[in-house]
Design an enzyme around this catalytic site. Structure first.
Site, short mmCIF file in Angstrom:
data_model
loop_
_atom_site.label_atom_id
_atom_site.label_comp_id
_atom_site.label_asym_id
_atom_site.label_seq_id
_atom_site.Cartn_x
_atom_site.Cartn_y
_atom_site.Cartn_z
CG LEU A 26 4.00 157.36 -82.21
CD1 LEU A 26 3.12 156.39 -81.20
CD2 LEU A 26 3.29 156.65 -83.48
N GLY A 30 10.43 168.23 -76.30
CA GLY A 30 10.95 168.91 -75.75
C GLY A 30 11.81 167.79 -74.86
CB VAL A 34 5.14 158.89 -78.06
CG1 VAL A 34 4.99 157.96 -78.36
CG2 VAL A 34 5.67 160.17 -76.27
CE LYS A 49 5.07 160.50 -72.66
NZ LYS A 49 4.71 160.62 -70.74
CG ASP A 142 -0.03 168.60 -69.73
OD1 ASP A 142 -1.63 170.26 -70.29
OD2 ASP A 142 0.05 167.62 -70.49
#
Length: 773
Positions: A26, A30, A34, A49, A142
């Protein structure tokens, strides 16, 4: 969705923990990748992940991964659900979460954005998710368009993903892990830059991402530290945004946290009771806001998006000139320590290179020009004669007069390791400006200064200049000041210089408060050459040579990446290689593009003759069905069918095909004692173009001794290699047995290579992986 690559951590068909079958990749970051996977037990799709191998042993990243797993207790449709962490036999760490099928907001943003009424629905939904998270004292930190997915493309089905872990440690990707700041500069709240984060920081990011998605473009955070700070202290420009979205964004994104919505619940109340107007922005959140006028509608911002179905809105009302003339309420700022915190981050190497190369927001221009008042560049030429004596004595803080107010009052002066020295920011008088310009010119630097008044002490100017004077013999340094708070960092190769400077400014002078730290730099070379890395690559290689990918001609500088390609026999050897490189170059990043094989395959790899890669290929299938198996992965008990594909341009010569399995056996598929024909012309049987030649058959065809058929055995799981060698004449003078050991085959092949009798035209291979159910 991205296309699978050979270097991906997982490939389609891989089975994790005997449960999760990899479907497709997907995305890649870095630090992690995923994947979409299918739970073979429940049939449900999940997202996985996985941390890249070089971070799997890093406790900081493991902590972030564990933190993300802890969000699993949150049960709300607006927050992605997490399951658990697992570790593969090779040591890779992965996290299982719900798969959300739909486009992320950043994709929709790049496609032109979303209409305002859709974004109000997104705001409501995300606020609902944040309320549940914030009630558990969990802050996202985030929030950005790529972390919001619209399930089924529906705005009212928005889902928040990626709690607790930053996706990319590369400053070029605008996400920083550790050092107090986590988030993306474009969407981060002003207080986050100083390391202060609470639930209201998530609300600011929500406002910023709504605005960028409406406009169809990512915000520009600024091209350098000063510009970032200046922009973050200004309200977001919501000109042209229709109500009620405009007022929602205005109050979500006030620079001062105290002027924002104080909770996600307050956001929901505002949407339910009518978004606050500009006149109501100063009201406390407990005040009941006036209902939204029924005549106010949200006009569409962008053309219909293929991902989202939206009801056609009514025509927008006529603009209200009186309302349009109301200026936004001035933002109160609370920015003490903001510049200091940001510069400390830059001094630690977290983002300096990214800022000055334009990576943080695409800034390619010079430092920001002065915005008001008279600049040092304008005044220095007329004041030089009056500043030739001691600049500290002549730099008295003059009466401010009608100078504009700077808030925050900020100044950055630096002498970097590379690049010209410079001073950027606010100064209180022409005398200080001229003295600082003279000091910077003496070391080949430049200034971009603005005359301004602000919340600084009476001796601020002389104090700053005395610090600059004390740093005269230091090779690299940075002074960052916001108000009266200052931070000095630097390094010198001379211990006596370090001692003298720390004696002079170990306690900052006068009105300045803060810290000074000058280190003694080791006499290390500025660049690490490729030759210095060669001994490590040679010592750790156990499966053929390891190679540096595109090494810089002058060597690797601080912050650059050492990329190594090649093959290794064991996972632990990859860890050893990574550790050895980091021990030699702790300031450099290491990217290992390594193909992990096994000792048996590596024995062959080091024996195979050097030859160019050809255009032969293999087609994999199943013995009990007509389905193709492009992944080349088979479970125990399955019957692989393999075809050699002879390319159209190859019409002569000879081919030799063998499988080298994980247990150390070699199976000669073509030629062998029962199937002796290996001439390309004979295998073509008169056919032109690309030709398929079957070399491994279904079990139902194994009655013919020339037809080799096999099933995957549980005793030899892992990677096997299918190799085709194209040569001018037969590979061996005599036929090899159908099965032999890797050692026997390697010895015979080496003898032919050493004799110089082989003329290898090309060598191609393909990995076949056997997996337990």
């Amino acid at each position: 969705m991205a296309e699978s690559r050979q270097g991906d951590i997982f490939q389609p068909g891989d089975l994790l923990n005997s449960t999760y079958r990899i479907d497709k990749v997907l995305g890649r970051g870095g630090t992690s990748e995923v994947y979409k996977a299918r739970n073979e037990i429940s049939g449900r799709f999940v997202a996985i992940k996985v941390l890249k191998s070089e971070f799997a042993g890093d406790e900081a990243f493991l902590t972030l991964m564990r933190r993300e797993e802890e969000i699993r207790e949150i049960r709300h449709d607006a927050v992605v659900r997490y399951s658990e962490n697992h570790r593969t036999p090779e040591g890779l760490i992965y996290l299982v979460m719900d798969y959300v099928d739909g486009p992320p907001l950043d994709v929709l943003m790049k496609a032109g954005g979303l209409p305002a009424d859709d974004l109000v629905q997104v705001c409501r939904r995300v606020a609902e998710g944040l309320k549940v998270a914030h009630d558990r004292r969990i802050i996202h930190r985030d929030l950005s368009p790529d972390n919001i997915i619209l399930r089924g493309g529906k705005p009212d089905q928005a889902v928040i993903i990626d709690f607790g872990i930053a996706k990319d440690a590369n400053p070029g990707a605008q996400t920083i892990v550790g050092n107090d700041f986590a988030g993306k500069y474009a969407y981060a709240a002003p207080e986050q830059l100083a390391g202060h984060t609470d639930t209201r920081s998530d609300l600011y990011a929500l406002g910023a991402l709504l605005l960028s998605t409406f406009r169809g473009k990512r915000p520009d955070p600024g091209a350098n530290p000063m510009e970032v700070l200046q922009k973050k202290q200004q309200p977001l420009d919501t000109t042209g945004v229709p109500e009620p979205l405009k007022s929602l964004i205005d109050k979500l994104s006030r620079p001062d946290p105290a002027q924002r919505f104080q909770s996600a619940d307050a956001v929901l109340q505002a949407i339910d009771h009518g978004a606050p107007t500009e006149a109501a922005t100063a009201l406390d959140d407990r005040t009941v806001l006036a209902p939204r006028p029924s005549a106010t509608v949200a006009a569409p911002r962008a053309p219909a998006n293929p991902y989202v179905t939206t009801a056609k809105p009514a025509a927008p009302p006529k603009a209200n000139p009186a309302a349009a003339s109301i200026p936004p309420a001035p933002a109160k700022t609370s920015s003490t320590g903001l510049v200091v915190a940001l510069v400390v981050l830059l001094a630690l190497g977290v983002g300096a290179g990214a800022y000055f190369s334009g990576l943080l927001g695409g800034g390619k221009g010079p430092a920001p020009s002065s915005t008001s008042g008279t600049t040092a560049s304008q005044t220095a030429s007329t004041k030089t004669a009056s500043t030739q004596t001691d600049p500290v004595k002549t730099a008295a803080n003059l009466p401010p007069g009608d100078l504009p107010v700077a808030d925050p009052y900020a100044l950055i002066i630096e002498r970097p390791e590379t690049g010209a020295p410079r001073a950027v920011g606010d100064v209180p008088s022409e005398a200080v400006s001229a003295a600082l310009t003279q000091a910077m010119a003496a070391i080949g630097g430049t200034t971009d200064l603005t005359l301004a008044k602000g919340a600084i002490g009476e001796t601020w100017g002389p104090d700053v200049l005395s610090v600059v004077k004390a740093l005269d013999k230091v090779e690299t340094w940075r002074l960052a000041v916001t108000g009266n708070e200052a931070a000095v960092t630097g390094a010198t190769k001379d211990p006596s210089v370090q001692a003298a400077v720390m004696t002079a400014i170990g306690t900052l002078p006068g009105t300045l408060k803060g810290s000074a730290k000058i280190d003694v730099a080791l006499q290390a070379p500025q660049f690490l050459t490729a030759d210095a890395l060669t001994p490590i690559l040679t010592a750790e290689a156990d499966c053929g040579p390891l190679t540096l990918v595109d090494p810089p001609s002058v060597g690797y500088g601080k912050g650059q990446t050492i990329t190594v390609s090649g093959r290794l026999a064991k996972p632990e050897q990859q860890v050893a290689l990574f550790d050895a490189l980091k021990a030699l170059a702790p300031d450099l990043k290491v990217d290992l593009k390594i193909e992990l094989l096994n000792p048996a395959l590596c024995q062959i790899e080091t024996t195979l003759p050097a030859a160019r890669q050809g255009t032969f290929s293999f087609a994999f299938g199943y013995g009990d069905s007509a389905d193709d198996n492009p992944s080349g992965r088979y479970f125990v008990g399955e019957n692989p069918v393999i075809d050699l594909v002879i390319p159209a341009e190859v019409t002569d010569g000879y081919v030799s095909v063998a499988i080298i399995d994980v247990s150390g056996n070699v199976y000669h598929l073509l030629p062998n004692l029962n199937r002796k024909e290996d001439a390309v012309a004979a295998l073509r049987k008169g056919a032109s173009g690309s030709v398929k030649v079957r070399i491994a058959y279904p079990l139902s065809d194994n009655k013919d001794a020339a037809h080799i058929a096999f099933t995957v055995d549980a005793t030899s799981l892992g990677k096997s290699k299918v190799v085709v060698i194209h040569s001018e004449k037969p590979l061996f003078a005599e036929l090899r047995p159908t099965t032999e050991s890797v050692g026997g085959f390697a010895t015979a092949l080496k003898a032919e290579v050493d004799a110089g009798t082989l003329n290898i035209l090309s060598l191609d291979s393909r990995i076949l992986t056997s997996i337990a159910k």
